[in-house]
Scaffold this active site. Structure first.
Site, PDB file in Angstrom:
ATOM      1  N   LYS A 141      45.583  46.396  35.837  1.00  0.00           N
ATOM      2  CA  LYS A 141      45.280  45.999  37.428  1.00  0.00           C
ATOM      3  C   LYS A 141      46.057  45.080  37.727  1.00  0.00           C
ATOM      4  O   LYS A 141      46.719  44.085  37.233  1.00  0.00           O
ATOM      5  CB  LYS A 141      43.949  45.944  37.408  1.00  0.00           C
ATOM      6  CG  LYS A 141      43.459  44.681  36.639  1.00  0.00           C
ATOM      7  CD  LYS A 141      43.414  43.347  37.237  1.00  0.00           C
ATOM      8  CE  LYS A 141      43.117  42.227  36.483  1.00  0.00           C
ATOM      9  NZ  LYS A 141      43.168  40.979  36.944  1.00  0.00           N
ATOM     10  N   ASP A 168      36.570  42.395  33.713  1.00  0.00           N
ATOM     11  CA  ASP A 168      37.205  43.370  34.274  1.00  0.00           C
ATOM     12  C   ASP A 168      37.266  44.870  33.692  1.00  0.00           C
ATOM     13  O   ASP A 168      38.021  45.790  34.148  1.00  0.00           O
ATOM     14  CB  ASP A 168      38.938  43.058  34.227  1.00  0.00           C
ATOM     15  CG  ASP A 168      39.226  41.755  34.827  1.00  0.00           C
ATOM     16  OD1 ASP A 168      38.530  41.689  36.073  1.00  0.00           O
ATOM     17  OD2 ASP A 168      40.102  41.161  34.468  1.00  0.00           O
TER      18      ASP A 168
HETATM   19  O1  C5P Z   1      34.692  38.300  31.783  1.00  0.00           O
HETATM   20  P1  C5P Z   1      36.026  37.776  30.786  1.00  0.00           P
HETATM   21  O2  C5P Z   1      35.645  37.901  29.415  1.00  0.00           O
HETATM   22  O3  C5P Z   1      37.268  38.695  30.907  1.00  0.00           O
HETATM   23  O4  C5P Z   1      36.375  36.205  31.400  1.00  0.00           O
HETATM   24  C1  C5P Z   1      37.090  35.695  30.552  1.00  0.00           C
HETATM   25  C2  C5P Z   1      37.038  33.953  30.971  1.00  0.00           C
HETATM   26  O5  C5P Z   1      37.527  33.832  32.421  1.00  0.00           O
HETATM   27  C3  C5P Z   1      35.548  33.743  31.047  1.00  0.00           C
HETATM   28  O6  C5P Z   1      35.069  33.283  29.756  1.00  0.00           O
HETATM   29  C4  C5P Z   1      35.419  32.409  32.161  1.00  0.00           C
HETATM   30  O7  C5P Z   1      35.902  31.274  31.716  1.00  0.00           O
HETATM   31  C5  C5P Z   1      36.400  33.156  32.920  1.00  0.00           C
HETATM   32  N1  C5P Z   1      35.983  33.901  34.183  1.00  0.00           N
HETATM   33  C6  C5P Z   1      35.147  33.198  35.189  1.00  0.00           C
HETATM   34  N2  C5P Z   1      34.494  33.863  36.231  1.00  0.00           N
HETATM   35  C7  C5P Z   1      34.694  35.037  36.544  1.00  0.00           C
HETATM   36  C8  C5P Z   1      35.259  35.943  35.259  1.00  0.00           C
HETATM   37  C9  C5P Z   1      35.910  35.357  34.421  1.00  0.00           C
HETATM   38  O8  C5P Z   1      35.020  31.945  35.145  1.00  0.00           O
HETATM   39  N3  C5P Z   1      34.062  35.757  37.435  1.00  0.00           N
END
Ligand code: C5P
Length: 299
Positions: A14, A140
């Site tokens: 993406k 995502d």
């Molecule tokens: O959701 P995902 O595991 O991909 O997110 C990875 C990291 O990115 C999270 O642990 C957080 O530190 C950060 N993140 C965030 N806010 C979001 C998405 C991701 O702070 N909306």
């Protein structure tokens, strides 16, 4: 019914046309207003029956860990837990999406795993059910399952589909040194301690429903650019140099991939021009939007 012996699922990379970020929530995530577009750059997951769960990676991420920290095994374990199946699988990932590049390659692998095992293990889960499970794996992952174009709110997992008015060309400048998403969000907190709700992407959403690339290009925006550039000043220099190229330029997600929007008819010449201008980067051309995670072959 004859049991399947092999399922190959593909899931797309993406790009975020906009990534608007608000102040950190109590759960450590940030409220987002983002517009995702799925690109025709796919990772594949091949699932075959086995007694236990195991995985391997071929292609560009061959040095990544293949243990419980990998979203592929986490996705498989989550499916086992919620469905109670006792079946196992070997999962072979063919990676083409840049690693730690801001293009959701890990989320694509999780999405492809959910789709492949749903078929191999004959679980009969709907896409909506897979998206709910996907949200537990990463913000995502639901978009990697849904594909096309969508506005994402909450932490990025709450999706509203957008009907795009045109196909878009993207020249992606991928960097050999990745960026850690949590590190970029932490830098965002340092630089913007008093930020409230994220800026609305509504104008961009309306523009994407039309076919005016210049208008879409003007509305490309990413609030993670400032923190990513603070961590990696080389990226700021590249984006400044690209200001007058194509229809607009933006950092994808938490970077370091930089995405240039252009007409599909321009893709070949612009890719060649940018490969020449930035020999230290890998230049990849892609077209979007494209489908979400899907089965490519099963037998
Ligand atoms: O959701 P995902 O595991 O991909 O997110 C990875 C990291 O990115 C999270 O642990 C957080 O530190 C950060 N993140 C965030 N806010 C979001 C998405 C991701 O702070 N909306």
């Amino acid at each position: 019914m004859v049991k399947l012996e092999r399922v190959i699922a593909s899931a797309p990379a993406k790009v975020n046309l906009a990534l608007r970020v608000g102040g950190i929530r109590q759960d450590g995530f940030h409220p987002l207003d983002t517009v995702f577009e799925a690109l025709d750059l796919f990772d594949d997951v091949t699932a075959t029956p086995a007694a236990e769960l195991s995985m391997e990676i071929t292609g560009i991420g061959a040095d990544l860990p293949c243990d419980h920290t990998n979203l592929v095994l986490q996705a498989a374990q989550l499916l086992q837990r919620v469905t109670g199946t006792t079946r196992g699988a070997h999962l072979s990932v063919t990676k083409r999406i840049p690693v730690a590049g801001g293009m959701a390659g890990g989320s694509a692998d999780a999405a492809a795993t959910l789709v492949a095992l749903n078929a191999l293990w004959e679980l009969g889960l709907s896409t909506e059910e897979l998206m709910e499970l996907g949200a537990q794996l990463g913000s995502d992952v639901p978009f990697a399952l849904q594909g096309s174009v969508a506005r994402g709110t909450s932490r990025g997992e709450a999706l509203e589909a957008i009907k795009p008015g045109a196909m878009h060309g993207w020249v992606l400048l991928t960097n050999p040194v990745g960026l850690s998403t949590p590190a970029v969000f932490r830098k965002f907190d340092d630089l913007s301690p008093d930020v409230g709700e994220p800026t609305s992407t509504q104008d961009l959403c309306r523009a994407v429903e039309g076919d005016d690339l210049a208008k879409i290009g003007q509305l490309l925006a990413n609030d993670l650019e400032a923190p990513a550039f603070a961590l990696r000043p080389d990226l700021a220099e590249i984006i400044v140099a690209l200001q007058t190229v194509g229809h607009g330029v933006v950092l994808s997600g938490s970077g370091p991939t930089i995405a240039v929007l252009c007409k599909i008819s321009q893709l070949e010449s612009l890719s060649a021009e940018l490969a020449n201008a930035f020999p230290e980067l890998s230049v990849v051309s892609a077209v979007g939007p494209t489908a979400g995670a899907h089965i490519r072959q099963q037998n």
